[in-house]
Design a protein around this motif. Structure first.
Motif, PDB file in Angstrom:
ATOM      1  N   PRO B  69      35.167  84.082  85.607  1.00 35.34           N
ATOM      2  CA  PRO B  69      33.875  83.989  85.580  1.00 35.34           C
ATOM      3  C   PRO B  69      33.628  82.346  86.029  1.00 35.34           C
ATOM      4  O   PRO B  69      32.975  82.125  87.064  1.00 35.34           O
ATOM      5  CB  PRO B  69      33.114  84.535  84.529  1.00 35.34           C
ATOM      6  CG  PRO B  69      34.146  85.434  83.942  1.00 35.34           C
ATOM      7  CD  PRO B  69      35.590  84.648  83.940  1.00 35.34           C
ATOM      8  N   LEU B  72      35.085  80.928  89.169  1.00 36.78           N
ATOM      9  CA  LEU B  72      34.164  81.438  90.218  1.00 36.78           C
ATOM     10  C   LEU B  72      33.175  80.178  90.600  1.00 36.78           C
ATOM     11  O   LEU B  72      32.813  80.018  91.881  1.00 36.78           O
ATOM     12  CB  LEU B  72      33.644  82.686  89.952  1.00 36.78           C
ATOM     13  CG  LEU B  72      32.992  83.425  91.305  1.00 36.78           C
ATOM     14  CD1 LEU B  72      34.252  83.835  92.071  1.00 36.78           C
ATOM     15  CD2 LEU B  72      32.182  84.221  90.763  1.00 36.78           C
ATOM     16  N   TYR B 245      23.763  89.507  91.016  1.00 40.18           N
ATOM     17  CA  TYR B 245      24.863  89.684  90.272  1.00 40.18           C
ATOM     18  C   TYR B 245      24.581  90.434  88.977  1.00 40.18           C
ATOM     19  O   TYR B 245      25.420  91.528  88.638  1.00 40.18           O
ATOM     20  CB  TYR B 245      25.689  88.484  89.652  1.00 40.18           C
ATOM     21  CG  TYR B 245      26.660  87.912  90.627  1.00 40.18           C
ATOM     22  CD1 TYR B 245      28.099  88.599  90.854  1.00 40.18           C
ATOM     23  CD2 TYR B 245      26.414  86.995  91.567  1.00 40.18           C
ATOM     24  CE1 TYR B 245      29.106  88.200  91.576  1.00 40.18           C
ATOM     25  CE2 TYR B 245      27.317  86.426  92.300  1.00 40.18           C
ATOM     26  CZ  TYR B 245      28.554  86.960  92.545  1.00 40.18           C
ATOM     27  OH  TYR B 245      29.529  86.493  93.415  1.00 40.18           O
ATOM     28  N   VAL B 253      30.475  87.367  85.452  1.00 33.15           N
ATOM     29  CA  VAL B 253      30.061  86.554  86.478  1.00 33.15           C
ATOM     30  C   VAL B 253      28.544  86.181  86.380  1.00 33.15           C
ATOM     31  O   VAL B 253      27.877  85.103  86.718  1.00 33.15           O
ATOM     32  CB  VAL B 253      30.236  86.798  87.961  1.00 33.15           C
ATOM     33  CG1 VAL B 253      29.890  86.069  89.151  1.00 33.15           C
ATOM     34  CG2 VAL B 253      31.959  87.029  88.124  1.00 33.15           C
TER      35      VAL B 253
END
Lengths: 340, 289
Positions: B69, B72, B245, B253
């Motif tokens: 996460p 990202l 999200y 995330v």
């Protein structure tokens, strides 16, 4: 070299009637003139008009004959010191003093040197690196004075610069101002409500009441020869007796006093300290002492002269007590007659 | 005896004072950690989720951890970086423009009396009172007509709508505390209006201005509804990404994004906290203990 300041029929109006109403004043080059008056009489407003901080409704402000009305405040050759020191809080003391020089494009080194000199002149060497708030009120006001003088103004404007200081400091800073003003020979207009301050410092005093100049003259002239009853009342300690003037002689409760005044009703003004206690056979009026107040260097007394109360100041060696019969003499040379 | 009785009185009272002092100390000892816990604890799951790969229900900590996460966030191909750039650029623009508006509006409101001042004050507060959604729905038509819809400029404008009232109010109180005689003093020392503003006024109001700008930044940074309506999904800021999200199943995330949303304002606050409290506080009574 020094500049003559002339106010011509100055009128300042905030919208609700004139605050300054036709003030005309001539300040001789290099002299110190006090604008004296009670608070709200328009003296500070007059000063702000001279500085250019406000625009008069009519009239003119001239420096050596040049009208200043179209000149922005920052371009007038004046420096002003206000009641509060108003040091710029985000600058060091040195930068505060050098501010005016910086605005005039003086280089860094010269600024530093001249600011240093100015601080020395107000007896504050070595504070240039300190911040406002690290000095006492009197010191800050001296810094403010240095900041004004460092730009070598043609005209110095002082707006009650001592009134925020306590009594002992006030005298100290006052002496300093007097000394610096003489040294610099700068034409100075000084606003105060304190008559002692005005009479001690000023070459000439302009007494202002209700937006108008009541009388302009030397401190002695204002004190001893008030032009109006209002002037006498402002200075406080004068006796005022109603009477009538005829053939160069005032007649009233105190008998006949030879005076130079036009015929008609007139108020005889005589200072308390001019009234004399004389011998029983001398010319004068009989009176009975009503009460006395001992003040160390002098004694104030109030006496009844045939129904009229007379205030007088006598030497402490003259022993007066309530009930004493005295003969009072009013010397004509200390008398003034004004219209009521 | 009577000599001793005099001082005996104050001897009696200190224990009571000490007792009340220790009592208030006890309250402080309990309440402060509670307050801190209340403020900090909600972020703990966020932190844990942000490093989780698997975090099934009964487990207290993630069973499988991962840096996916967080990676990202830094991945240039993901939308996160774009979102971050959008959020920062919009919030900075809003802060600067709102501060400039507040600089003049605050002066007028804080220092001058004028006809209709109360009306202006009320109108300034109107966007605060009326829900932003209602306001935006009303003006969205115009945003579309003038081609501001779906643009960053449009989003900046609509964020300003929310930020300017706060900034103006903050600046009006900053100006109300300004000593105007300092400006007069500077004028008589040879400073023109521009010099007075740059050298006297601006330094005097700068701390307050920074606080006002910070408010504007934070308002823009956390804005969701207005961004969605005017940006139309074309201008993706971090809150928009976070919402999308949150709707998906990828909680780690979302948690990482949540951190990305929280950290910059906290850092900013830490840097500027000096302005909000302590000596020389630009806002009287604000953030003072």
């Amino acid at each position: 070299m020094a500049t003559r300041v002339t106010l011509e029929d100055l009128v300042v109006d905030y919208g609700a009637g004139p605050v300054v109403d036709g003030v005309g004043l001539d300040v001789a080059p290099g002299s110190l003139v006090a604008l004296l008056g009670p608070s709200g009489c328009g003296k500070s407003t007059t000063l702000r008009a001279v500085a250019g901080l406000l625009q008069p409704r009519s009239g003119d402000v001239r420096f050596d004959g040049r009208s200043q009305l179209a000149v922005a405040p920052e371009r007038r050759p004046v420096a002003m010191v206000f009641q509060a020191p108003l040091l710029f809080p985000h600058m060091s003391i040195g930068d505060n003093v050098a501010f005016g020089l910086r605005m005039r494009g003086v280089g860094r080194e010269e600024r530093r040197r001249r600011a240093q000199e100015a601080l020395e002149r107000v007896q504050l060497p070595g504070v240039a690196d300190r911040r406002p708030g690290q000095l006492s009120g009197g010191q800050e006001q001296r810094v403010s004075l240095a900041r004004a003088l460092v730009v070598q103004p043609e005209v110095l404007l002082l707006d009650e610069p001592f009134s925020a200081l306590d009594a002992s400091l006030r005298v100290e800073v006052r002496e300093l101002v007097a000394q610096l003003q003489r040294e610099a020979g700068v034409t100075t207009l000084f606003v105060t409500h304190d008559q002692e301050e005005a009479t001690v410092l000023a070459d000439r005093v302009a007494l202002m009441l209700d937006g108008r100049l009541e009388q302009v003259g030397t401190p002695r002239e204002l004190y001893e020869r008030p032009a109006t009853l209002a002037v006498a009342r402002f200075f406080g300690t004068a006796n005022a007796f109603d009477g009538v003037v005829a053939d160069g002689c005032w007649r009233g409760a105190l008998g006949a006093v030879p005076v130079r005044a036009e015929d008609g009703a007139g108020v005889l003004l005589v200072r308390q300290e001019a009234v004399r206690v004389v011998g029983p056979d001398d010319p004068g009026v009989d009176a009975v002492v009503l009460r006395t107040a001992y003040a160390g260097t002098s004694v104030r007394a109030w006496a009844d002269a045939g129904g009229t109360e007379v205030a007088l100041v006598v030497d402490p060696t003259t022993r007066l007590v309530a009930g004493d019969r005295v003969r009072l003499h009013v010397p004509p040379e200390h008398c003034t007659v004004v219209r009521r | 005896m009577s000599v001793l009785a005099g001082p005996a009185v104050p001897v009696v009272s200190p224990p009571r004072g000490r007792a009340s002092r220790s009592w208030s100390a006890a309250v402080r000892a309990v309440s402060l950690p509670l307050l801190l816990a209340g403020l900090v604890l909600p972020f703990l799951p966020l932190l844990l989720w942000a490093v989780a790969e698997r975090y099934p229900y009964p487990a207290l900590t993630p069973t499988v951890t991962s840096s996916r996460p967080l990676r990202l966030l830094a991945d240039p191909t993901s939308e996160v970086l774009t979102g971050l750039v959008n959020s920062v650029s919009i919030a900075v623009a809003v802060a600067i423009i709102a501060a400039l508006i507040g600089l003049s509006a605050g002066r007028a409101l804080g220092l001058h009396q004028f006809r209709g001042k109360r009306l202006v004050q009320f109108l300034l507060l109107a966007p605060v009172i009326v829900p932003g959604l209602a306001v935006t729905l009303g003006i969205q038509v115009f945003f579309i007509r003038y081609g501001l819809s779906d643009t960053r400029r449009g989003v900046v404008l609509v964020h300003l709508l929310a930020a300017v009232p706060y900034v103006s109010l903050v600046m009006s109180s900053v100006y109300a505390n300004l000593d105007l005689r300092l400006e007069d003093q500077a004028r008589t020392l040879g400073a023109g209006p521009v010099q007075v503003f740059l050298r006297i006024t601006l330094p005097a109001v700068a701390p307050g201005l920074a606080v006002a700008g910070l408010f504007a930044f934070l308002i823009s940074w956390g804005e969701y509804v207005l961004t969605l309506l005017v940006g139309g999904g074309a201008v993706k800021t971090l809150p928009l990404l976070l919402y999308s999200y949150l709707g998906s199943t990828d909680t780690p995330v979302a948690a990482a994004l949540g951190l990305a949303l929280v950290v910059p304002p906290v850092l900013l606050l830490a840097v500027t906290s000096r302005l909000l409290s302590g000596e020389g506080t630009p806002l009287a009574g604000f953030g003072r203990t």
